[in-house]
Design an enzyme around this catalytic site. Structure first.
Site, PDB file in Angstrom:
ATOM      1  N   GLU A  24      31.795  38.965  32.349  1.00  0.00           N
ATOM      2  CA  GLU A  24      32.921  39.871  32.110  1.00  0.00           C
ATOM      3  C   GLU A  24      32.610  41.278  32.618  1.00  0.00           C
ATOM      4  O   GLU A  24      33.464  41.937  33.190  1.00  0.00           O
ATOM      5  CB  GLU A  24      33.264  39.919  30.613  1.00  0.00           C
ATOM      6  CG  GLU A  24      33.939  38.676  30.087  1.00  0.00           C
ATOM      7  CD  GLU A  24      35.339  38.478  30.640  1.00  0.00           C
ATOM      8  OE1 GLU A  24      35.925  39.441  31.146  1.00  0.00           O
ATOM      9  OE2 GLU A  24      35.836  37.344  30.579  1.00  0.00           O
ATOM     10  N   GLN A  29      34.934  45.348  37.869  1.00  0.00           N
ATOM     11  CA  GLN A  29      35.395  46.054  39.072  1.00  0.00           C
ATOM     12  C   GLN A  29      35.185  45.246  40.347  1.00  0.00           C
ATOM     13  O   GLN A  29      35.317  45.773  41.434  1.00  0.00           O
ATOM     14  CB  GLN A  29      34.668  47.393  39.237  1.00  0.00           C
ATOM     15  CG  GLN A  29      35.401  48.559  38.639  1.00  0.00           C
ATOM     16  CD  GLN A  29      34.692  49.112  37.435  1.00  0.00           C
ATOM     17  OE1 GLN A  29      33.705  48.564  36.961  1.00  0.00           O
ATOM     18  NE2 GLN A  29      35.192  50.215  36.919  1.00  0.00           N
ATOM     19  N   THR A  30      34.847  43.964  40.190  1.00  0.00           N
ATOM     20  CA  THR A  30      34.462  43.188  41.372  1.00  0.00           C
ATOM     21  C   THR A  30      35.101  41.798  41.310  1.00  0.00           C
ATOM     22  O   THR A  30      35.265  41.235  40.240  1.00  0.00           O
ATOM     23  CB  THR A  30      32.919  43.057  41.410  1.00  0.00           C
ATOM     24  OG1 THR A  30      32.346  44.345  41.182  1.00  0.00           O
ATOM     25  CG2 THR A  30      32.446  42.558  42.760  1.00  0.00           C
ATOM     26  N   GLY A  68      27.582  47.396  43.311  1.00  0.00           N
ATOM     27  CA  GLY A  68      28.346  48.624  43.101  1.00  0.00           C
ATOM     28  C   GLY A  68      28.556  48.945  41.617  1.00  0.00           C
ATOM     29  O   GLY A  68      28.241  48.143  40.740  1.00  0.00           O
ATOM     30  N   CYS A 184      50.058  34.114  40.628  1.00  0.00           N
ATOM     31  CA  CYS A 184      50.735  35.422  40.588  1.00  0.00           C
ATOM     32  C   CYS A 184      49.844  36.469  41.271  1.00  0.00           C
ATOM     33  O   CYS A 184      49.437  37.458  40.676  1.00  0.00           O
ATOM     34  CB  CYS A 184      51.034  35.803  39.135  1.00  0.00           C
ATOM     35  SG  CYS A 184      52.282  37.081  38.990  1.00  0.00           S
ATOM     36  N   CYS A 191      55.614  31.625  43.306  1.00  0.00           N
ATOM     37  CA  CYS A 191      56.527  31.460  42.172  1.00  0.00           C
ATOM     38  C   CYS A 191      57.023  30.019  42.053  1.00  0.00           C
ATOM     39  O   CYS A 191      57.307  29.550  40.942  1.00  0.00           O
ATOM     40  CB  CYS A 191      57.711  32.420  42.313  1.00  0.00           C
ATOM     41  SG  CYS A 191      57.205  34.148  42.354  1.00  0.00           S
ATOM     42  N   CYS A 200      60.813  34.682  34.224  1.00  0.00           N
ATOM     43  CA  CYS A 200      60.229  35.853  34.904  1.00  0.00           C
ATOM     44  C   CYS A 200      61.306  36.745  35.519  1.00  0.00           C
ATOM     45  O   CYS A 200      62.042  36.329  36.415  1.00  0.00           O
ATOM     46  CB  CYS A 200      59.262  35.377  35.985  1.00  0.00           C
ATOM     47  SG  CYS A 200      58.518  36.740  36.870  1.00  0.00           S
ATOM     48  N   SER A 295      36.080  54.559  45.089  1.00  0.00           N
ATOM     49  CA  SER A 295      37.461  54.506  44.608  1.00  0.00           C
ATOM     50  C   SER A 295      38.101  55.889  44.598  1.00  0.00           C
ATOM     51  O   SER A 295      39.311  56.019  44.691  1.00  0.00           O
ATOM     52  CB  SER A 295      37.499  53.879  43.210  1.00  0.00           C
ATOM     53  OG  SER A 295      36.630  54.594  42.361  1.00  0.00           O
TER      54      SER A 295
HETATM   55  S1  SF4 Z   1      57.362  33.571  38.624  1.00  0.00           S
HETATM   56 FE1  SF4 Z   1      56.749  35.605  37.914  1.00  0.00          FE
HETATM   57  S2  SF4 Z   1      54.849  35.273  36.762  1.00  0.00           S
HETATM   58 FE2  SF4 Z   1      55.212  33.441  38.010  1.00  0.00          FE
HETATM   59  S3  SF4 Z   1      54.081  33.792  39.931  1.00  0.00           S
HETATM   60 FE3  SF4 Z   1      56.189  34.509  40.264  1.00  0.00          FE
HETATM   61  S4  SF4 Z   1      56.125  36.698  39.749  1.00  0.00           S
HETATM   62 FE4  SF4 Z   1      54.277  35.768  38.862  1.00  0.00          FE
END
Ligand code: SF4
Length: 364
Positions: A24, A29-30, A68, A184, A191, A200, A295
């Site tokens: 974790e 950051q990686t 890093g 996502c 999607c 969504c 950054s």
């Molecule tokens: S439907 Fe919404 S939550 Fe699912 S991958 Fe597409 S944008 Fe992401």
């Protein structure tokens, strides 16, 4: 994350928090594919909390070299010592030193609410919400948030908590992280394969990739850094160890500093060597010039070979200074940009390039 948890996310039995904690922190950051070989090396070198707590900081930083954000390594090390001390104190348990409450994890250096929640849900199947970068993106899309996630943290935390399955928090949080990592994704979210498509708002808008909305990008400050690779008559080079504060605290580097407006780079290096080490040196030819982006700023390092003339080197702006043979440099943890300087020096001296050169290529 399967490698970390042994693919046992379906169950509810406790898992060893140690490898989860290390992963974790590395993942803060990686990206996962960069983290994996480092995590494997770390677990081979420090397979338990006790061995990490007993390790020298020098060895911990050396193992982190190239990943890093080195403060993470120091904090893991400090955290291991903190847990070991708490376990040995009255009321503690040396056989089970791991906190079960959020506050216990938040008391460790470098652990925020999301990392703590992720460890507690992954290791002990406890119902704590998470909000890492991937989860922020998924949730911001789910509600088609009109504000960047950084300016809507409270609402996103509430949503993460609301959605969490209290019966199976481990499986739910892992599924949420997997959704962000695999479907996502930042660009071109898949999607069509997403189980949350019907709920969504970003998908319904017809432009899911337009979310999360972003603030206008800001120009990163740019600085030129003059660096001296100072050699003495014995062929040794001068390195110094940075103070423990800041992004690269505790790492070793070649001395140097910021170029002042209108200042020739040779004068910058002479001045920095005088101000930071109290030495006089003749600045010779350029060894390498390279750029490195952090950054919050972009730096160009202009590195010159230098010959030491006079003055015993003093650590006026560092923890310590040392003369070392060029082939010894790989025994010290350096930031990625310095690892490329070592590679150039080794090439110039006809030495076999080693691990430092590799770290420079793979650094975040
Ligand atoms: S439907 Fe919404 S939550 Fe699912 S991958 Fe597409 S944008 Fe992401």
């Amino acid at each position: 994350m399967v490698c970390v948890h042994g693919g046992r996310f379906g169950g509810t039995e406790p898992l060893d928090p140690y490898p989860i904690w290390v992963a974790e922190v590395m993942l803060q950051q990686t990206q996962l594919q960069v983290v994996l070989p480092y995590w494997r090396r770390w677990m081979a070198a420090f397979p338990s909390l006790e061995l990490l707590a007993a390790a020298e900081e020098h060895d911990v930083l050396l193992l982190w070299q190239g990943l890093g954000y080195y403060a993470r390594a120091r904090r893991l090390h400090q955290g291991a010592r903190q847990l070991r001390e708490a376990a040995a104190a009255p009321g503690g348990s040396t056989t089970d030193p791991w906190p079960r409450a959020l506050e216990g994890w938040l008391a460790l250096p470098g652990i925020g609410r999301s990392t703590a929640g992720s460890i507690l849900s992954s290791a002990f199947d406890l119902p704590h919400p998470i909000l890492d970068g991937n989860v922020k993106r998924v949730l911001a899309r789910l509600i088609a948030s009109p504000r960047p996630p950084a300016r809507q943290l409270k609402g996103l935390w509430q949503l993460s908590e609301l959605l969490l399955d209290p019966q199976r928090p481990r499986a739910f949080n892992q599924a949420l992280m997997d959704l962000g990592a695999t479907l996502c994704t930042p660009r071109n979210p898949s999607c069509g394969a997403c189980p949350w498509r019907g709920h969504c708002a970003a998908y319904a808008s017809g432009a899911p990739a337009a979310y999360p909305v972003k603030d206008a990008p800001r120009e990163l400050p740019f600085q030129v850094i003059g660096v001296g690779v100072v050699r003495n008559g014995a062929g040794e080079v001068l390195i110094d160890q940075r103070l423990n504060e800041g992004l690269l605290g505790g790492l070793w580097e070649f001395p140097g500093g910021k170029q002042e407006p209108g200042e020739p780079i040779v004068a910058t290096i002479e001045r920095e060597l005088r101000e930071e080490l109290a030495i006089e040196a003749e600045v010779g030819e350029e060894l390498i010039s390279l750029e490195h982006a952090y950054s919050h700023k972009r730096l160009r390092f202009v590195v010159h070979l230098c010959t030491w003339l006079s003055g015993e080197p003093q650590p006026l702006a560092s923890q310590q200074v040392r003369w070392v043979r060029p082939e010894q440099l790989e025994e010290f943890p350096f930031p990625a940009a310095n690892a490329r300087i070592i590679a150039a020096l080794q090439a110039r001296l006809g030495l076999e390039p080693g691990r430092a050169a590799h770290a420079g290529r793979s650094a975040a």
